[in-house]
Design a protein around this motif. Sequence first.
Motif, mmCIF file in Angstrom:
data_model
loop_
_atom_site.group_PDB
_atom_site.id
_atom_site.type_symbol
_atom_site.label_atom_id
_atom_site.label_comp_id
_atom_site.label_asym_id
_atom_site.label_seq_id
_atom_site.Cartn_x
_atom_site.Cartn_y
_atom_site.Cartn_z
ATOM 1 N N SER A 1 0.856 -1.194 0.000
ATOM 2 C CA SER A 1 0.000 0.000 0.000
ATOM 3 C C SER A 1 0.891 1.242 0.000
ATOM 4 O O SER A 1 2.057 1.189 0.412
ATOM 5 C CB SER A 1 -0.948 -0.011 1.201
ATOM 6 N N ALA A 2 0.357 2.355 -0.462
ATOM 7 C CA ALA A 2 1.156 3.557 -0.704
ATOM 8 C C ALA A 2 1.828 4.071 0.566
ATOM 9 O O ALA A 2 1.250 4.042 1.655
ATOM 10 C CB ALA A 2 0.276 4.653 -1.305
ATOM 11 N N MET A 3 3.044 4.577 0.403
ATOM 12 C CA MET A 3 3.775 5.151 1.533
ATOM 13 C C MET A 3 3.032 6.338 2.113
ATOM 14 O O MET A 3 3.007 6.536 3.332
ATOM 15 C CB MET A 3 5.175 5.579 1.081
ATOM 16 N N SER A 4 2.420 7.133 1.247
ATOM 17 C CA SER A 4 1.704 8.321 1.718
ATOM 18 C C SER A 4 0.567 7.948 2.653
ATOM 19 O O SER A 4 0.243 8.702 3.584
ATOM 20 C CB SER A 4 1.181 9.143 0.533
ATOM 21 N N GLY A 5 -0.039 6.785 2.447
ATOM 22 C CA GLY A 5 -1.098 6.319 3.337
ATOM 23 C C GLY A 5 -0.574 6.020 4.730
ATOM 24 O O GLY A 5 -1.182 6.395 5.739
ATOM 25 N N HIS A 6 0.578 5.351 4.804
ATOM 26 C CA HIS A 6 1.198 5.080 6.106
ATOM 27 C C HIS A 6 1.568 6.386 6.806
ATOM 28 O O HIS A 6 1.289 6.584 7.988
ATOM 29 C CB HIS A 6 2.471 4.239 5.918
ATOM 30 N N ILE A 7 2.201 7.255 6.049
ATOM 31 C CA ILE A 7 2.744 8.488 6.622
ATOM 32 C C ILE A 7 1.636 9.434 7.068
ATOM 33 O O ILE A 7 1.782 10.164 8.053
ATOM 34 C CB ILE A 7 3.690 9.139 5.584
ATOM 35 N N SER A 8 0.491 9.390 6.383
ATOM 36 C CA SER A 8 -0.598 10.329 6.691
ATOM 37 C C SER A 8 -1.246 10.064 8.043
ATOM 38 O O SER A 8 -1.686 11.007 8.718
ATOM 39 C CB SER A 8 -1.663 10.292 5.595
ATOM 40 N N ARG B 1 0.690 9.893 -5.525
ATOM 41 C CA ARG B 1 1.073 10.835 -4.458
ATOM 42 C C ARG B 1 2.487 10.574 -3.950
ATOM 43 O O ARG B 1 3.212 11.508 -3.599
ATOM 44 C CB ARG B 1 0.089 10.761 -3.290
ATOM 45 N N ASP B 2 2.879 9.300 -3.923
ATOM 46 C CA ASP B 2 4.236 8.983 -3.470
ATOM 47 C C ASP B 2 5.283 9.593 -4.396
ATOM 48 O O ASP B 2 6.274 10.179 -3.945
ATOM 49 C CB ASP B 2 4.440 7.466 -3.412
ATOM 50 N N PHE B 3 5.084 9.441 -5.706
ATOM 51 C CA PHE B 3 6.023 10.031 -6.664
ATOM 52 C C PHE B 3 6.104 11.539 -6.491
ATOM 53 O O PHE B 3 7.197 12.117 -6.477
ATOM 54 C CB PHE B 3 5.600 9.702 -8.105
ATOM 55 N N ARG B 4 4.969 12.185 -6.351
ATOM 56 C CA ARG B 4 4.942 13.648 -6.294
ATOM 57 C C ARG B 4 5.504 14.192 -4.988
ATOM 58 O O ARG B 4 6.342 15.094 -4.978
ATOM 59 C CB ARG B 4 3.501 14.141 -6.487
ATOM 60 N N LEU B 5 5.033 13.647 -3.863
ATOM 61 C CA LEU B 5 5.420 14.207 -2.561
ATOM 62 C C LEU B 5 6.870 13.911 -2.202
ATOM 63 O O LEU B 5 7.539 14.746 -1.577
ATOM 64 C CB LEU B 5 4.507 13.657 -1.456
ATOM 65 N N PHE B 6 7.366 12.737 -2.597
ATOM 66 C CA PHE B 6 8.704 12.349 -2.172
ATOM 67 C C PHE B 6 9.721 12.498 -3.294
ATOM 68 O O PHE B 6 10.859 12.050 -3.174
ATOM 69 C CB PHE B 6 8.666 10.928 -1.600
ATOM 70 N N ARG B 7 9.282 13.121 -4.397
ATOM 71 C CA ARG B 7 10.151 13.605 -5.477
ATOM 72 C C ARG B 7 10.859 12.505 -6.260
ATOM 73 O O ARG B 7 11.999 12.659 -6.688
ATOM 74 C CB ARG B 7 11.201 14.583 -4.926
ATOM 75 N N TYR B 8 10.148 11.396 -6.472
ATOM 76 C CA TYR B 8 10.739 10.336 -7.279
ATOM 77 C C TYR B 8 10.363 10.489 -8.750
ATOM 78 O O TYR B 8 9.355 11.105 -9.091
ATOM 79 C CB TYR B 8 10.310 8.965 -6.748
ATOM 80 N N ASP B 9 11.168 9.894 -9.609
ATOM 81 C CA ASP B 9 11.026 10.028 -11.057
ATOM 82 C C ASP B 9 10.111 8.931 -11.591
ATOM 83 O O ASP B 9 10.520 7.770 -11.701
ATOM 84 C CB ASP B 9 12.416 9.935 -11.702
ATOM 85 N N PHE B 10 8.877 9.292 -11.931
ATOM 86 C CA PHE B 10 7.955 8.308 -12.501
ATOM 87 C C PHE B 10 8.359 7.924 -13.917
ATOM 88 O O PHE B 10 8.191 6.778 -14.335
ATOM 89 C CB PHE B 10 6.527 8.859 -12.519
ATOM 90 N N GLU B 11 8.901 8.870 -14.680
ATOM 91 C CA GLU B 11 9.157 8.655 -16.110
ATOM 92 C C GLU B 11 10.212 7.591 -16.380
ATOM 93 O O GLU B 11 10.223 6.998 -17.449
ATOM 94 C CB GLU B 11 9.608 9.981 -16.756
ATOM 95 N N ASN B 12 11.089 7.344 -15.423
ATOM 96 C CA ASN B 12 12.220 6.449 -15.665
ATOM 97 C C ASN B 12 12.398 5.465 -14.511
ATOM 98 O O ASN B 12 13.001 5.806 -13.492
ATOM 99 C CB ASN B 12 13.498 7.272 -15.861
ATOM 100 N N PRO B 13 11.906 4.223 -14.657
ATOM 101 C CA PRO B 13 12.057 3.226 -13.576
ATOM 102 C C PRO B 13 13.512 2.919 -13.236
ATOM 103 O O PRO B 13 13.793 2.425 -12.148
ATOM 104 C CB PRO B 13 11.368 1.979 -14.146
ATOM 105 N N ALA B 14 14.434 3.213 -14.147
ATOM 106 C CA ALA B 14 15.851 2.955 -13.883
ATOM 107 C C ALA B 14 16.459 4.008 -12.966
ATOM 108 O O ALA B 14 17.546 3.810 -12.408
ATOM 109 C CB ALA B 14 16.630 2.902 -15.196
ATOM 110 N N SER B 15 15.779 5.125 -12.798
ATOM 111 C CA SER B 15 16.294 6.234 -11.988
ATOM 112 C C SER B 15 15.784 6.115 -10.561
ATOM 113 O O SER B 15 14.645 6.468 -10.264
ATOM 114 C CB SER B 15 15.850 7.574 -12.605
ATOM 115 N N LYS B 16 16.632 5.609 -9.667
ATOM 116 C CA LYS B 16 16.196 5.373 -8.289
ATOM 117 C C LYS B 16 16.205 6.644 -7.446
ATOM 118 O O LYS B 16 15.418 6.793 -6.524
ATOM 119 C CB LYS B 16 17.110 4.331 -7.623
ATOM 120 N N ALA B 17 17.127 7.544 -7.744
ATOM 121 C CA ALA B 17 17.340 8.694 -6.871
ATOM 122 C C ALA B 17 16.212 9.709 -6.993
ATOM 123 O O ALA B 17 15.632 9.890 -8.067
ATOM 124 C CB ALA B 17 18.667 9.359 -7.204
ATOM 125 N N PRO B 18 15.876 10.395 -5.897
ATOM 126 C CA PRO B 18 14.869 11.458 -5.964
ATOM 127 C C PRO B 18 15.358 12.633 -6.800
ATOM 128 O O PRO B 18 16.562 12.829 -6.981
ATOM 129 C CB PRO B 18 14.680 11.856 -4.493
#
Length: 272
Positions: free
Chosen positions: A158-165, A240-257
């Motif tokens: 389940s989404a990280m944002s759900g746990h964190i909220s 929401r996880d991608f947006r709030l925690f600044r991860y790259d949705f466009e590239n699954p190979a890009s792990k870093a925020p």
Amino acid sequence: MGFPGTWMTTSESVVYRVVPKCACSTIGQIMYYSDHGEYFDGDIHDAQSGLHKWALEGSKEPITQNVQNHSSYSFTCVRNPYTRILSSFFDKICGIQRNGRRYRGNLVPQLIQRYGIDVGGPDGTGEFDQIASFRRFLLFARDSIRFRKPMDPDIHWSAMSGHISTFIVNGGTYDRIIWTEDFNAGMQDVLDAIETPHSVELSKVPRFNESAGHGPKRLHPVEDYFDDLSMHLVYEIYKRDFRLFRYDFENPASKAPLGEIDLDEVHAKLGD
């Protein structure tokens, strides 16, 4: 509702909101060591003393008082949604758990029957098409999270944002959210901000990866598991996880925020 998934050192030096599959075993052991000068002997999730946990009846009151008064530094840790869901699949679906059984009893047989997932046979050692099987698991994860069918969503995917909220909604405030991908730097910032009975040298802390060895080894790069449809499903689940925690949705190979986490934005958007 209180503060599910919240751990606190017995010295009340720091409060941590657990997010499954985000270095929680290592963080728990660091917290335990900072109070006692030694690591817990076993999986920190099994510890019934030496660390306040919301699941322990005697810990509920001190955690509630501390968090609502913001008496201690509070933090959590997040991870790239692509690698987190992959890790959940190999650990919880393909792997044999530390009790010697499959995760959640009949879950895996149900997924094999309903979604055609392959997990490498009864003991998980057989060869199987990891990519095809993972993509079918993604369909199940989406169904459970979006439609709560064929079962309620599991905490590990389940989404990280759900746990964190839940921490925010019930009156908690985060001082820091760290990234698994830059763990040592983030955890050092946390340790620098608090006073503990025992000092912790992060360079000497072992990695307590309790899921290591549970499941088969991942055979392919992260990006190979995600085609266009899989990426769409991941975004549907973890937008929401991608947006709030600044991860790259466009590239699954890009792990870093891609940028810094805005704590004010996190509290505003997850505090509703």
